[in-house]
Design a protein around this motif. Structure first.
Motif, PDB file in Angstrom:
ATOM      1  N   ARG A   1       8.356   5.991  13.614  1.00 39.03           N
ATOM      2  CA  ARG A   1       9.075   6.423  14.802  1.00 39.03           C
ATOM      3  C   ARG A   1      10.574   6.563  14.607  1.00 39.03           C
ATOM      4  NH1 ARG A   1       6.710   1.904  18.108  1.00 39.03           N
ATOM      5  NH2 ARG A   1       7.074   1.089  16.021  1.00 39.03           N
ATOM      6  N   HIS A   2      11.061   6.016  13.483  1.00 39.45           N
ATOM      7  CA  HIS A   2      12.476   6.246  13.168  1.00 39.45           C
ATOM      8  C   HIS A   2      12.595   6.243  11.652  1.00 39.45           C
ATOM      9  CE1 HIS A   2      12.504   1.894  12.612  1.00 39.45           C
ATOM     10  NE2 HIS A   2      11.907   1.834  13.789  1.00 39.45           N
ATOM     11  N   GLU A   3      13.781   6.513  11.158  1.00 39.66           N
ATOM     12  CA  GLU A   3      13.946   6.752   9.732  1.00 39.66           C
ATOM     13  C   GLU A   3      13.516   5.596   8.831  1.00 39.66           C
ATOM     14  OE1 GLU A   3      17.738   8.543   8.122  1.00 39.66           O
ATOM     15  OE2 GLU A   3      16.760  10.174   9.251  1.00 39.66           O
ATOM     16  N   SER A   4      13.812   4.351   9.257  1.00 41.66           N
ATOM     17  CA  SER A   4      13.486   3.233   8.369  1.00 41.66           C
ATOM     18  C   SER A   4      12.082   2.680   8.648  1.00 41.66           C
ATOM     19  CB  SER A   4      14.546   2.134   8.514  1.00 41.66           C
ATOM     20  OG  SER A   4      14.556   1.709   9.865  1.00 41.66           O
ATOM     21  N   ASP A   5      11.332   3.315   9.551  1.00 46.71           N
ATOM     22  CA  ASP A   5       9.983   2.874   9.895  1.00 46.71           C
ATOM     23  C   ASP A   5       8.980   3.422   8.863  1.00 46.71           C
ATOM     24  OD1 ASP A   5       8.071   1.639  11.427  1.00 46.71           O
ATOM     25  OD2 ASP A   5       7.840   3.309  12.835  1.00 46.71           O
TER      26      ASP A   5
ATOM     27  N   ILE B   1       0.862  -1.188   0.000  1.00 43.19           N
ATOM     28  CA  ILE B   1       0.000   0.000   0.000  1.00 43.19           C
ATOM     29  C   ILE B   1       0.894   1.232   0.000  1.00 43.19           C
ATOM     30  CG2 ILE B   1      -1.721   1.293   1.325  1.00 43.19           C
ATOM     31  CD1 ILE B   1      -2.597  -1.316   2.610  1.00 43.19           C
ATOM     32  N   THR B   2       0.565   2.208  -0.838  1.00 40.66           N
ATOM     33  CA  THR B   2       1.223   3.512  -0.687  1.00 40.66           C
ATOM     34  C   THR B   2       0.149   4.554  -0.385  1.00 40.66           C
ATOM     35  OG1 THR B   2       1.166   4.121  -3.022  1.00 40.66           O
ATOM     36  CG2 THR B   2       3.135   2.945  -2.277  1.00 40.66           C
ATOM     37  N   ILE B   3       0.568   5.558   0.389  1.00 41.03           N
ATOM     38  CA  ILE B   3      -0.383   6.590   0.814  1.00 41.03           C
ATOM     39  C   ILE B   3       0.205   7.977   0.569  1.00 41.03           C
ATOM     40  CG2 ILE B   3      -1.462   5.157   2.601  1.00 41.03           C
ATOM     41  CD1 ILE B   3       0.318   6.567   4.680  1.00 41.03           C
ATOM     42  N   LEU B   4      -0.674   8.939   0.443  1.00 47.89           N
ATOM     43  CA  LEU B   4      -0.249  10.335   0.403  1.00 47.89           C
ATOM     44  C   LEU B   4      -0.272  10.823   1.846  1.00 47.89           C
ATOM     45  CD1 LEU B   4       0.373  12.956  -1.249  1.00 47.89           C
ATOM     46  CD2 LEU B   4      -2.064  13.457  -1.035  1.00 47.89           C
ATOM     47  N   TYR B   5       0.929  11.077   2.361  1.00 49.44           N
ATOM     48  CA  TYR B   5       1.052  11.397   3.781  1.00 49.44           C
ATOM     49  C   TYR B   5       1.997  12.582   3.918  1.00 49.44           C
ATOM     50  CZ  TYR B   5       2.399  10.785   8.696  1.00 49.44           C
ATOM     51  OH  TYR B   5       2.656  10.985  10.019  1.00 49.44           O
ATOM     52  N   GLU B   6       1.513  13.630   4.514  1.00 46.07           N
ATOM     53  CA  GLU B   6       2.286  14.863   4.662  1.00 46.07           C
ATOM     54  C   GLU B   6       2.910  15.301   3.343  1.00 46.07           C
ATOM     55  OE1 GLU B   6       4.835  14.112   8.071  1.00 46.07           O
ATOM     56  OE2 GLU B   6       3.197  14.674   9.420  1.00 46.07           O
ATOM     57  N   GLY B   7       2.087  15.273   2.278  1.00 41.83           N
ATOM     58  CA  GLY B   7       2.526  15.790   0.978  1.00 41.83           C
ATOM     59  C   GLY B   7       3.400  14.854   0.165  1.00 41.83           C
ATOM     60  N   GLU B   8       3.677  13.653   0.694  1.00 41.50           N
ATOM     61  CA  GLU B   8       4.528  12.725  -0.048  1.00 41.50           C
ATOM     62  C   GLU B   8       3.855  11.376  -0.200  1.00 41.50           C
ATOM     63  OE1 GLU B   8       8.864  12.301   0.786  1.00 41.50           O
ATOM     64  OE2 GLU B   8       8.402  13.919   2.212  1.00 41.50           O
ATOM     65  N   VAL B   9       4.178  10.678  -1.298  1.00 44.18           N
ATOM     66  CA  VAL B   9       3.662   9.322  -1.474  1.00 44.18           C
ATOM     67  C   VAL B   9       4.683   8.352  -0.877  1.00 44.18           C
ATOM     68  CG1 VAL B   9       2.979   7.561  -3.146  1.00 44.18           C
ATOM     69  CG2 VAL B   9       2.330   9.954  -3.512  1.00 44.18           C
ATOM     70  N   VAL B  10       4.252   7.641   0.165  1.00 42.09           N
ATOM     71  CA  VAL B  10       5.162   6.732   0.863  1.00 42.09           C
ATOM     72  C   VAL B  10       4.493   5.383   1.083  1.00 42.09           C
ATOM     73  CG1 VAL B  10       6.435   8.553   2.095  1.00 42.09           C
ATOM     74  CG2 VAL B  10       4.357   7.599   3.121  1.00 42.09           C
TER      75      VAL B  10
END
Ligand SMILES: Nc1nc2c(ncn2[C@@H]2O[C@H](COP(=O)(O)OP(=O)(O)OP(=O)(O)O)[C@@H](O)[C@H]2O)c(=O)[nH]1
Ligand SMILES: [Mg+2]
Ligand SMILES: [Zn+2]
Length: 335
Positions: free
Chosen positions: A91-95, A57-66
């Protein structure tokens, strides 16, 4: 506060357990929310689902698709393109953000694999309109598909746009004009386009402005080709010409923005049939606007040859009437 409305629907305890689990603490048993839990709920973000490709699943979250994952508490939930979701921030960079809730859908376009099955598949959630793409050189099979999507869109609360594409290949322009008028008469917005000559593309852009629109149609009608013209960075794979109805080129749905139009468009995989297996026969007529506006004097009448029905066949376009009766027979047979 607005968030009280949705907080109540989240399984707070399970959610808390999950957090605690991550931190290797014994699970909390009290129904009272800890201060920490309250803070965490306050910190939940909102996002919108942009792609669903099997489990990814990808989502539009805080202006970015992640990329996002479904929280353990959400097992068994199916998110669809267009869904509005609540997420727990990474909670961390790779999360990755975790989806903890799928909000109620305002509109939903669903189909069933065929008319005998009532297992619904969500084509798109929360879209404003569906753009049904037909190929000008296959209008006869196209309009049958269209009549089904018009019903599904009406059931799910979406507006419908008809896009007759490949007008450069139309064997007879008069047929294209007649089909267009037939649907304009019942309130459908009709556009005629060609990806090859560029005809009608600007007009199509106009109907998309300010909306979430999902493209739907048989395989090979040119949905991805239109999508690529509208969203140049989309680079969707395009099928070979002449494979109409054969192999499906697009295999998963994707939403992309048209920032200049404040719009989103969703490209979907071509489907062979748009099943309406979850519809009861008595519901079908209500979603044929030209039939729904007529009253025949009987209640619960299917206008299908009942001796006292006062609706004359001539009051409805013959092709639409035939379509209605075919659909009625199909969903009756399934019942
Ligand atoms: N002549 C002509 N060919 C077109 C037009 N639009 C699309 N095509 C061709 O039609 C073929 C199929 O186009 P696609 O865009 O892959 O069709 P699709 O609807 O996305 O198909 P699926 O992904 O399988 O559902 C390609 O070869 C396109 O180049 C058009 O307006 N005119
Ligand atoms: Mg495609
Ligand atoms: Zn009747």
């Amino acid at each position: 506060m607005w968030h009280h409305l949705w907080v109540s629907r989240i399984d707070i305890e399970a959610l808390e357990d999950e957090w605690e689990e991550d931190e290797a603490l014994p699970p909390r048993r009290s129904r009272e929310l800890s201060v920490k839990a309250k803070q965490r709920i306050e910190s939940l973000g909102s996002a919108r689902v942009v792609t669903v490709d099997r489990g990814r699943i990808t989502i539009l979250y805080e202006g970015e698709v992640v990329e996002a994952t479904l929280a353990g508490t959400m097992r068994g939930t199916k998110a669809a393109v267009g869904d509005r979701v609540r997420v727990r921030p990474p909670r961390h960079e790779s999360d990755q953000p975790r989806i903890v809730e799928v909000l109620d859908r305002e509109t939903v376009l669903t189909r069933t694999p065929d008319d005998d099955l009532d297992e619904e598949r969500v084509v798109v959630a929360n879209a404003d309109q569906v753009v049904v793409v037909l190929s000008a050189d296959h209008l006869d099979t196209g309009v049958r598909f269209l009549d089904r999507v018009l019903v599904a869109a009406s059931v799910g609360g979406l507006d419908s746009v008809l896009c007759i594409n490949k007008v450069d290949l139309a064997p007879d322009d008069r047929v294209v004009a007649e089909v267009g008028e037939r649907y304009e008469t019942i309130g459908v917005d009709v556009r005629r386009t060609s990806v090859v000559t560029g005809e009608g593309i600007e007009e199509l852009r106009h109907v998309l402005a300010g909306c979430w629109s999902a493209f739907s149609g048989h395989s090979g009608v040119g949905k991805s080709s239109l999508f690529n013209l509208l969203v140049p960075e989309a680079a969707r794979e395009i099928g070979e010409l002449g494979r109409f109805g054969g192999r499906h080129t697009t295999v998963s749905s994707r939403a992309m923005p048209l920032p200049d139009l404040d719009a989103w468009v969703v490209d979907t995989p071509g489907v062979r049939s748009f099943g309406l297996g979850s519809l009861a026969p008595t519901q079908v007529g209500a979603h044929f606007p030209e039939l729904a506006s007529l009253s025949c004097g009987l209640s619960d009448c299917l206008h299908d040859g009942e001796p006292e029905c006062r609706i004359a066949d001539a009051q409805i376009h013959p092709a639409r009437l035939a379509s209605y009766r075919r659909l009625l027979a199909a969903v009756r047979g399934a019942g």
